[in-house]
Each structure stands twice: as structure tokens, then as C-alpha cells.
Write a protein that holds these residues in place. Structure first.
Motif, PDB file in Angstrom:
ATOM      1  N   LYS A 181     -14.592   6.335 -13.661  1.00 52.96           N
ATOM      2  CA  LYS A 181     -14.612   7.655 -13.002  1.00 52.96           C
ATOM      3  C   LYS A 181     -13.453   7.830 -12.028  1.00 52.96           C
ATOM      4  N   LEU A 182     -13.031   6.717 -11.419  1.00 53.75           N
ATOM      5  CA  LEU A 182     -11.907   6.837 -10.469  1.00 53.75           C
ATOM      6  C   LEU A 182     -10.630   7.292 -11.185  1.00 53.75           C
ATOM      7  N   MET A 183     -10.542   6.911 -12.471  1.00 52.63           N
ATOM      8  CA  MET A 183      -9.294   7.205 -13.200  1.00 52.63           C
ATOM      9  C   MET A 183      -9.071   8.709 -13.353  1.00 52.63           C
ATOM     10  N   THR A 184     -10.155   9.496 -13.322  1.00 59.51           N
ATOM     11  CA  THR A 184      -9.987  10.961 -13.414  1.00 59.51           C
ATOM     12  C   THR A 184      -9.737  11.584 -12.035  1.00 59.51           C
ATOM     13  N   ILE A 185      -9.680  10.729 -10.999  1.00 62.48           N
ATOM     14  CA  ILE A 185      -9.520  11.245  -9.624  1.00 62.48           C
ATOM     15  C   ILE A 185      -8.219  10.752  -8.974  1.00 62.48           C
ATOM     16  N   GLY A 186      -7.990   9.431  -8.976  1.00 66.52           N
ATOM     17  CA  GLY A 186      -6.827   8.862  -8.278  1.00 66.52           C
ATOM     18  C   GLY A 186      -5.507   9.292  -8.910  1.00 66.52           C
ATOM     19  N   GLU A 187      -4.470   9.380  -8.087  1.00 59.74           N
ATOM     20  CA  GLU A 187      -3.118   9.805  -8.499  1.00 59.74           C
ATOM     21  C   GLU A 187      -3.124  11.179  -9.165  1.00 59.74           C
ATOM     22  N   GLY A 188      -3.996  12.028  -8.656  1.00 55.72           N
ATOM     23  CA  GLY A 188      -4.089  13.391  -9.185  1.00 55.72           C
ATOM     24  C   GLY A 188      -5.275  13.516 -10.109  1.00 55.72           C
ATOM     25  N   THR A 189      -6.204  14.414  -9.763  1.00 55.71           N
ATOM     26  CA  THR A 189      -7.426  14.589 -10.560  1.00 55.71           C
ATOM     27  C   THR A 189      -7.082  15.178 -11.941  1.00 55.71           C
ATOM     28  N   SER A 190      -8.080  15.191 -12.813  1.00 57.88           N
ATOM     29  CA  SER A 190      -7.860  15.788 -14.146  1.00 57.88           C
ATOM     30  C   SER A 190      -7.456  17.256 -14.012  1.00 57.88           C
ATOM     31  N   GLU A 191      -8.061  17.933 -13.032  1.00 58.94           N
ATOM     32  CA  GLU A 191      -7.726  19.355 -12.840  1.00 58.94           C
ATOM     33  C   GLU A 191      -6.248  19.494 -12.426  1.00 58.94           C
ATOM     34  N   ILE A 192      -5.798  18.586 -11.574  1.00 59.52           N
ATOM     35  CA  ILE A 192      -4.387  18.648 -11.141  1.00 59.52           C
ATOM     36  C   ILE A 192      -3.457  18.285 -12.301  1.00 59.52           C
ATOM     37  N   ALA A 205       0.868  -1.195   0.000  1.00 56.74           N
ATOM     38  CA  ALA A 205       0.000   0.000   0.000  1.00 56.74           C
ATOM     39  C   ALA A 205       0.896   1.234   0.000  1.00 56.74           C
ATOM     40  N   TRP A 206       0.312   2.367  -0.344  1.00 54.93           N
ATOM     41  CA  TRP A 206       1.094   3.611  -0.419  1.00 54.93           C
ATOM     42  C   TRP A 206       0.211   4.754   0.060  1.00 54.93           C
ATOM     43  N   GLY A 207       0.641   5.476   1.072  1.00 59.22           N
ATOM     44  CA  GLY A 207      -0.239   6.475   1.674  1.00 59.22           C
ATOM     45  C   GLY A 207       0.290   7.887   1.598  1.00 59.22           C
ATOM     46  N   LEU A 208      -0.377   8.676   0.761  1.00 57.08           N
ATOM     47  CA  LEU A 208      -0.074  10.112   0.675  1.00 57.08           C
ATOM     48  C   LEU A 208      -1.294  10.909   1.151  1.00 57.08           C
ATOM     49  N   THR A 209      -2.475  10.531   0.657  1.00 60.14           N
ATOM     50  CA  THR A 209      -3.696  11.320   0.878  1.00 60.14           C
ATOM     51  C   THR A 209      -4.180  11.257   2.334  1.00 60.14           C
ATOM     52  N   GLU A 210      -4.704  12.390   2.801  1.00 61.78           N
ATOM     53  CA  GLU A 210      -5.294  12.459   4.144  1.00 61.78           C
ATOM     54  C   GLU A 210      -6.712  13.019   4.034  1.00 61.78           C
ATOM     55  N   THR A 215      -6.046   8.519   4.236  1.00 64.18           N
ATOM     56  CA  THR A 215      -7.317   7.983   3.753  1.00 64.18           C
ATOM     57  C   THR A 215      -7.267   7.632   2.268  1.00 64.18           C
ATOM     58  N   TRP A 216      -8.239   6.843   1.842  1.00 66.45           N
ATOM     59  CA  TRP A 216      -8.346   6.376   0.452  1.00 66.45           C
ATOM     60  C   TRP A 216      -7.149   5.536   0.049  1.00 66.45           C
ATOM     61  N   ILE A 217      -6.617   4.743   0.961  1.00 65.23           N
ATOM     62  CA  ILE A 217      -5.384   4.016   0.637  1.00 65.23           C
ATOM     63  C   ILE A 217      -5.694   2.626   0.086  1.00 65.23           C
ATOM     64  N   THR A 218      -5.298   2.417  -1.157  1.00 70.92           N
ATOM     65  CA  THR A 218      -5.510   1.129  -1.821  1.00 70.92           C
ATOM     66  C   THR A 218      -4.700   0.054  -1.083  1.00 70.92           C
ATOM     67  N   HIS A 219      -5.364  -1.025  -0.696  1.00 76.02           N
ATOM     68  CA  HIS A 219      -4.791  -2.156   0.073  1.00 76.02           C
ATOM     69  C   HIS A 219      -4.389  -1.746   1.484  1.00 76.02           C
ATOM     70  N   THR A 232      -6.365  16.650   3.167  1.00 71.38           N
ATOM     71  CA  THR A 232      -5.373  17.058   2.168  1.00 71.38           C
ATOM     72  C   THR A 232      -5.260  15.992   1.082  1.00 71.38           C
ATOM     73  N   GLY A 233      -5.914  16.258  -0.053  1.00 68.38           N
ATOM     74  CA  GLY A 233      -5.839  15.353  -1.202  1.00 68.38           C
ATOM     75  C   GLY A 233      -4.916  15.940  -2.246  1.00 68.38           C
ATOM     76  N   SER A 234      -5.492  16.819  -3.093  1.00 69.26           N
ATOM     77  CA  SER A 234      -4.667  17.485  -4.117  1.00 69.26           C
ATOM     78  C   SER A 234      -3.558  18.307  -3.469  1.00 69.26           C
ATOM     79  N   ASP A 235      -3.874  18.866  -2.317  1.00 70.17           N
ATOM     80  CA  ASP A 235      -2.954  19.773  -1.621  1.00 70.17           C
ATOM     81  C   ASP A 235      -2.132  18.989  -0.587  1.00 70.17           C
TER      82      ASP A 235
HETATM   83  C1  LIG Z   1     -10.617   4.396  -4.916  1.00 71.50           C
HETATM   84  C2  LIG Z   1      -9.506   5.325  -4.536  1.00 71.50           C
HETATM   85  C3  LIG Z   1      -8.223   4.829  -4.355  1.00 71.50           C
HETATM   86  C4  LIG Z   1      -7.199   5.688  -3.952  1.00 71.50           C
HETATM   87  N1  LIG Z   1      -5.945   5.159  -3.671  1.00 71.50           N
HETATM   88  C5  LIG Z   1      -5.021   5.969  -3.098  1.00 71.50           C
HETATM   89  C6  LIG Z   1      -3.788   5.417  -2.611  1.00 71.50           C
HETATM   90  O1  LIG Z   1      -3.520   4.203  -2.750  1.00 71.50           O
HETATM   91  N2  LIG Z   1      -2.903   6.249  -1.988  1.00 71.50           N
HETATM   92  C7  LIG Z   1      -3.157   7.580  -1.823  1.00 71.50           C
HETATM   93  O2  LIG Z   1      -2.325   8.273  -1.243  1.00 71.50           O
HETATM   94  N3  LIG Z   1      -4.317   8.131  -2.278  1.00 71.50           N
HETATM   95  C8  LIG Z   1      -5.245   7.359  -2.890  1.00 71.50           C
HETATM   96  N4  LIG Z   1      -6.425   7.903  -3.328  1.00 71.50           N
HETATM   97  C9  LIG Z   1      -6.682   9.330  -3.125  1.00 71.50           C
HETATM   98  C10 LIG Z   1      -6.691  10.151  -4.411  1.00 71.50           C
HETATM   99  O3  LIG Z   1      -5.403  10.268  -4.923  1.00 71.50           O
HETATM  100  C11 LIG Z   1      -7.350  11.504  -4.063  1.00 71.50           C
HETATM  101  O4  LIG Z   1      -8.728  11.257  -3.889  1.00 71.50           O
HETATM  102  C12 LIG Z   1      -7.108  12.550  -5.126  1.00 71.50           C
HETATM  103  O5  LIG Z   1      -5.760  12.938  -5.160  1.00 71.50           O
HETATM  104  C13 LIG Z   1      -7.987  13.808  -4.912  1.00 71.50           C
HETATM  105  O6  LIG Z   1      -7.931  14.260  -3.608  1.00 71.50           O
HETATM  106  P1  LIG Z   1      -9.294  14.566  -2.808  1.00 71.50           P
HETATM  107  O7  LIG Z   1     -10.157  13.377  -2.959  1.00 71.50           O
HETATM  108  O8  LIG Z   1      -8.951  15.000  -1.444  1.00 71.50           O
HETATM  109  O9  LIG Z   1      -9.967  15.743  -3.604  1.00 71.50           O
HETATM  110  P2  LIG Z   1      -9.659  17.348  -3.425  1.00 71.50           P
HETATM  111  O10 LIG Z   1      -8.196  17.579  -3.484  1.00 71.50           O
HETATM  112  O11 LIG Z   1     -10.403  17.847  -2.242  1.00 71.50           O
HETATM  113  O12 LIG Z   1     -10.322  17.886  -4.741  1.00 71.50           O
HETATM  114  C14 LIG Z   1     -11.724  18.140  -4.880  1.00 71.50           C
HETATM  115  C15 LIG Z   1     -11.964  18.801  -6.225  1.00 71.50           C
HETATM  116  O13 LIG Z   1     -11.271  20.058  -6.261  1.00 71.50           O
HETATM  117  C16 LIG Z   1     -10.390  20.105  -7.362  1.00 71.50           C
HETATM  118  N5  LIG Z   1      -9.193  20.866  -7.005  1.00 71.50           N
HETATM  119  C17 LIG Z   1      -8.399  20.733  -5.899  1.00 71.50           C
HETATM  120  N6  LIG Z   1      -7.390  21.591  -5.942  1.00 71.50           N
HETATM  121  C18 LIG Z   1      -7.490  22.260  -7.109  1.00 71.50           C
HETATM  122  C19 LIG Z   1      -6.723  23.294  -7.741  1.00 71.50           C
HETATM  123  N7  LIG Z   1      -5.608  23.783  -7.197  1.00 71.50           N
HETATM  124  N8  LIG Z   1      -7.133  23.745  -8.946  1.00 71.50           N
HETATM  125  C20 LIG Z   1      -8.264  23.252  -9.530  1.00 71.50           C
HETATM  126  N9  LIG Z   1      -9.025  22.290  -8.980  1.00 71.50           N
HETATM  127  C21 LIG Z   1      -8.633  21.799  -7.792  1.00 71.50           C
HETATM  128  C22 LIG Z   1     -10.069  18.641  -7.669  1.00 71.50           C
HETATM  129  O14 LIG Z   1      -9.624  18.465  -8.990  1.00 71.50           O
HETATM  130  C23 LIG Z   1     -11.411  17.984  -7.392  1.00 71.50           C
HETATM  131  O15 LIG Z   1     -12.229  18.139  -8.518  1.00 71.50           O
HETATM  132  C24 LIG Z   1      -7.458   7.073  -3.786  1.00 71.50           C
HETATM  133  C25 LIG Z   1      -8.743   7.585  -4.013  1.00 71.50           C
HETATM  134  C26 LIG Z   1      -9.772   6.726  -4.364  1.00 71.50           C
HETATM  135  C27 LIG Z   1     -11.147   7.304  -4.534  1.00 71.50           C
END
Ligand SMILES: Cc1cc2nc3c(=O)[nH]c(=O)nc-3n(C[C@H](O)[C@H](O)[C@H](O)COP(=O)(O)OP(=O)(O)OC[C@H]3O[C@@H](n4cnc5c(N)ncnc54)[C@H](O)[C@@H]3O)c2cc1C
Length: 379
Positions: free
Chosen positions: A357-368, A122-127, A155-159, A130-133
Motif C-alpha cells: 500500500k505504501l507503494m501507491t503513496i510514497g514518492e507521489g501518490t497514484s493520483e499525482i 535520508a531525503w526530506g521533501l514532505t512536511e 515528516t515521513w522521512i525514511t531514515h 504539504t505532501g503532494s503540494d
Molecule cells: C512510509 C513512508 C515513507 C516516506 N518516505 C519519505 C521520504 O523519505 N522523504 C519524503 O520527503 N517523503 C516521504 N514520504 C512522504 C510521501 O511522499 C507522502 O506521504 C506523499 O507524497 C503524499 O503526501 P501526503 O501524505 O501529505 O498526502 P496528501 O498530499 O495530503 O494527499 C492525500 C490524498 O489526496 C490526494 N491528492 C492530493 N492532491 C491531489 C490533487 N491535486 N489531485 C488529486 N488528488 C490529490 C492524494 O493522492 C491522496 O490520496 C513517505 C511516506 C510514507 C508513508
């Protein structure tokens, strides 16, 4: 660039296809509906060499490159986006972090177990806050003698629950200091380290996701990866490569949705003829085919650079951003092409859409990804 499919890619694609048809496809809806992470299937994929695809053979891996890695993930993604995501996360994130940034001792200790599937990573970055940030992470570690003591939540940590070992990124310096985050290897069973499964996800439900809790977790100095304070920079490099894997899973989902749509459109008749004869449907298929081809070329280009050891920040973001959006579009069009049947779980389209849909979110959203691309083209 020569993107001719080599013998290894063909061999891996065929092996994964055969495995997925036999071991995964018959069970996908059961795992999906019941949110079951099939760990026995992961172990079998470990035996096939799919959990250490780009890890050199001296560390127990298969010793292939990113083209072969792509081929495997595409075939898995065609059958189950959740399983493909798990394989991508295991290879690129936990295993990849230790391979690219760990000491020789850490590689010898952990990679053979991870690459063979004896251990799941497993690999844990997200809290939670603090997701994108990620730089604002609150999970902290302080030094106490020869040990580090970690407190906080990921949070959201795969495995996160089934994983035997996790690489976690933790604050060891000042808030917002890019040299203030350190990567630690944390083994399951370490006192104070626990996990809770996250349920009711929209898609990738066969991939386990969990919250990690650290309550005074004591970690030896030998489990620090690289230098103290370098974790954030390591994580960004890990994500550069990881994005090629998410683009590959996306391609698999898009291709699966396209192939199912093509078959359906040729078979389903309305107004006395196959619906594929209607230009409105044929053009949807034409768009899907074109965009999949473009997404594949972007991903191959990023994989090629990665194989050469070059920086892939921009190209990985191009591939991940575009391929993930194409996967969502293909999943959506597949539902539309199948009409009412596409709206049921009896047909595969709805699952492709949910998993995509997860593919546009995990490891950095499309916006990121767009932020990463913009930074690269503006600077
Ligand atoms: C099924 C699943 C598995 C995952 N596995 C892992 C894992 O193994 N390890 C791990 O560390 N993480 C994991 N993640 C976390 C994932 O990487 C985060 O969900 C993702 O990085 C987005 O963070 P957030 O959910 O906090 O959204 P937020 O950062 O809160 O973003 C919410 C919205 O705001 C937008 N936004 C945020 N900042 C900006 C900006 N500066 N400019 C424009 N738009 C912005 C985003 O694009 C998004 O649309 C997983 C998530 C899921 C759902």
C-alpha cells in the motif's frame, strides 16, 4: 529495446536472493511486528555494493545501471517490502540527489560513505501540511553571513532518525515560486537538528520513518546543492528516477505475492483437488501473471531511458503508477487465494498486502502520477 537479462542482472539477482534468504527472510516478521529497522543488515548490504548501485566506482559505488538496480530491488521486495524501500530511498533519494546535482567536492565527500553503507542517507521533501503540494512548504532558510539558518519540520522521512546525513528541500524564496526552494546537505549532530521516529505504520515497518525538526540549524554555504533556488527542480528530477525504484520494489512485492499464491494454490486441496484446478483461482493467477509482466515491461522501459540519460518523467510515472497498483492487487489476491490462512501472520500474504500500500503513496501518490501523466500527454 532489448530487455534480454544480462549477466550482471543475473549475478546481482542471485546474490541478493541468497543474501535475502539468509539475512532477511528469517527475521522479517520479528522486524515487522517490533518495527525494527535493521541497520546492521543495511551495513552488510553496503558491503555488497547495494547502497550505491548506480554510483560510479570512482565515488565508491558499484557502477551499474538501472537494470541491475531493478534486479536488486525486485529480489529484496519479494522478501521484505520495508527493506527494499529503505534500499530504494537510500540509493535514489539522498545518494542520487548528491550524485546528480552535487558539486565535485560534495560528491567526493559524501558519496563514498553513502555508497558503501558507512553512512545511511535520508531525503526530506514532505512536511506535515504539504505532501503532494510540496511547493507550499513552510520549512525555511535565511542567509546569515556565510551560513544558512533552517527552521521548520519535515515528516515521513525514511531514515530520518538513523540517517547520518540528509538532503533537505527548504524554502529560500517566495511561497509557490518554483525557483524559491533550495537543497541543503545536513549532517546528523548539527546543533538544532533532531528527529523523532514515527510508529504504528500499516506496512513497511522494517523501514524507519521519522519526523525531522530544524531549530535554527546553521548550515555552511558549501552544503547548498547546486544553485540557491534550484532545489525544487532538482527534487522533481530525483523523483523521476526514484519512481523507477518504487516500481521495482512494487514488482518485487507483486512477484513475491504471486509466487506464494501459486505454490499455495497447487498444494491446498478442497473438494478433493488442488484449488488451482478451480477456474476462479486459476484466473486470479493468470491476471496476476499478466499484470506483473506488463508492470515489468513498463519499468524496464523507464530504466532503459534512464540508462541512456533521457528524461523519464512520463515513463517513470507510468511504471510507478501501474506497478504499485499491481502490487496492491497481487497482495490482495494472495490473501484471497490463501483464504483464512492468508488472513494470518503465519502466511506471507497479509504482509505483502500491507507493504504494497505504501507503494501507491510514497514518492507521489497514484493520483499525482496520473496528474504527471496527464500533464505530459496533454502538453
Ligand atoms: C512510509 C513512508 C515513507 C516516506 N518516505 C519519505 C521520504 O523519505 N522523504 C519524503 O520527503 N517523503 C516521504 N514520504 C512522504 C510521501 O511522499 C507522502 O506521504 C506523499 O507524497 C503524499 O503526501 P501526503 O501524505 O501529505 O498526502 P496528501 O498530499 O495530503 O494527499 C492525500 C490524498 O489526496 C490526494 N491528492 C492530493 N492532491 C491531489 C490533487 N491535486 N489531485 C488529486 N488528488 C490529490 C492524494 O493522492 C491522496 O490520496 C513517505 C511516506 C510514507 C508513508
Amino acid at each position: 529495446m532489448d530487455f534480454t537479462i544480462n549477466e550482471n542482472q543475473k549475478m546481482i539477482a542471485q546474490m541478493v536472493k541468497d543474501f535475502a534468504e539468509k539475512e532477511i527472510r528469517p527475521n522479517v516478521m520479528h522486524w515487522d511486528e517490533n518495527e525494527i529497522f535493521p541497520i546492521d543488515v543495511m551495513k552488510k548490504m553496503g558491503e555488497l555494493g547495494l547502497l550505491g548501485i548506480f554510483i560510479p566506482q570512482e565515488y565508491g559505488g558499484s557502477g551499474f545501471g538501472y537494470f541491475e538496480y531493478m534486479a536488486a530491488l525486485i529480489e529484496l521486495g519479494k522478501v521484505c517490502g520495508g527493506i527494499a524501500l529503505s534500499v530504494a530511498a537510500h540509493n535514489s533519494l539522498c545518494t542520487g540527489h548528491i550524485y546528480y546535482h552535487g558539486s565535485e567536492e560534495q560528491k567526493r565527500k559524501y558519496l563514498p560513505k553513502l555508497a558503501t553503507g558507512e553512512w545511511i542517507g535520508a531525503w526530506g521533501l514532505t512536511e506535515p501540511n504539504t505532501g503532494s503540494d510540496a511547493m507550499r512548504m513552510k520549512c525555511v532558510a535565511h542567509k546569515d553571513g556565510n551560513e544558512w539558518v533552517i527552521n521548520g519540520t519535515k515528516t515521513w522521512i525514511t531514515h530520518g532518525l538513523s540517517g547520518d546525513v540528509a538532503v533537505v528541500l527548504v524554502r529560500t524564496g517566495e511561497l509557490l515560486d518554483s525557483n524559491g526552494i533550495t537543497a541543503f546537505i545536513v549532517e546528523k549532530g548539527t546543533p538544532g537538528f533532531s528527529a523523532v521516529k514515527i510508529k504504528n505504520k500499516l506496512g513497511v515497518r522494517a523501514s524507519e520513518t521519522a519526523e525531522l525538526i530544524f531549530d535554527n540549524v546553521r548550515i555552511p554555504e558549501s552544503n547548498v546543492i547546486g544553485e540557491v533556488g534550484q532545489g525544487f527542480k532538482q527534487a522533481m528530477k530525483v523523483l523521476d528516477g526514484g519512481r523507477i525504484s518504487i516500481a521495482s520494489v512494487s514488482l518485487g512485492i507483486a512477484k513475491g505475492a504471486y509466487e506464494a499464491s501459486l505454490k499455495y494454490a497447487k498444494e491446498r486441496e478442497q473438494f478433493g483437488q488442488p484449488i488451482a484446478n478451480f477456474q476462479a483461482i486459476a484466473f486470479k493467477l493468470a491476471d496476476m501473471a499478466t499484470e506483473i509482466e506488463a508492470a515489468e515491461l513498463l519499468t524496464l522501459k523507464a530504466a532503459d531511458l534512464k540508462n541512456r540519460g533521457e528524461k523519464v518523467t512520463k515513463e517513470g510515472a507510468f511504471a510507478k503508477y501501474y506497478a504499485s497498483e499491481v502490487a496492491v492487487k497481487c497482495g490482495n489476491e494472495a490473501v484471497q487465494i490463501m483464504g483464512g490462512y492468508g488472513f494470518t501472520k503465519e502466511f506471507p500474504a497479509e504482509k505483502y498486502l500491507r507493504d504494497s500500500k505504501l507503494m501507491t503513496i510514497g514518492e507521489g501518490t497514484s493520483e499525482i502520477q496520473k496528474l504527471v501523466i496527464a500533464r505530459n500527454i496533454l502538453n
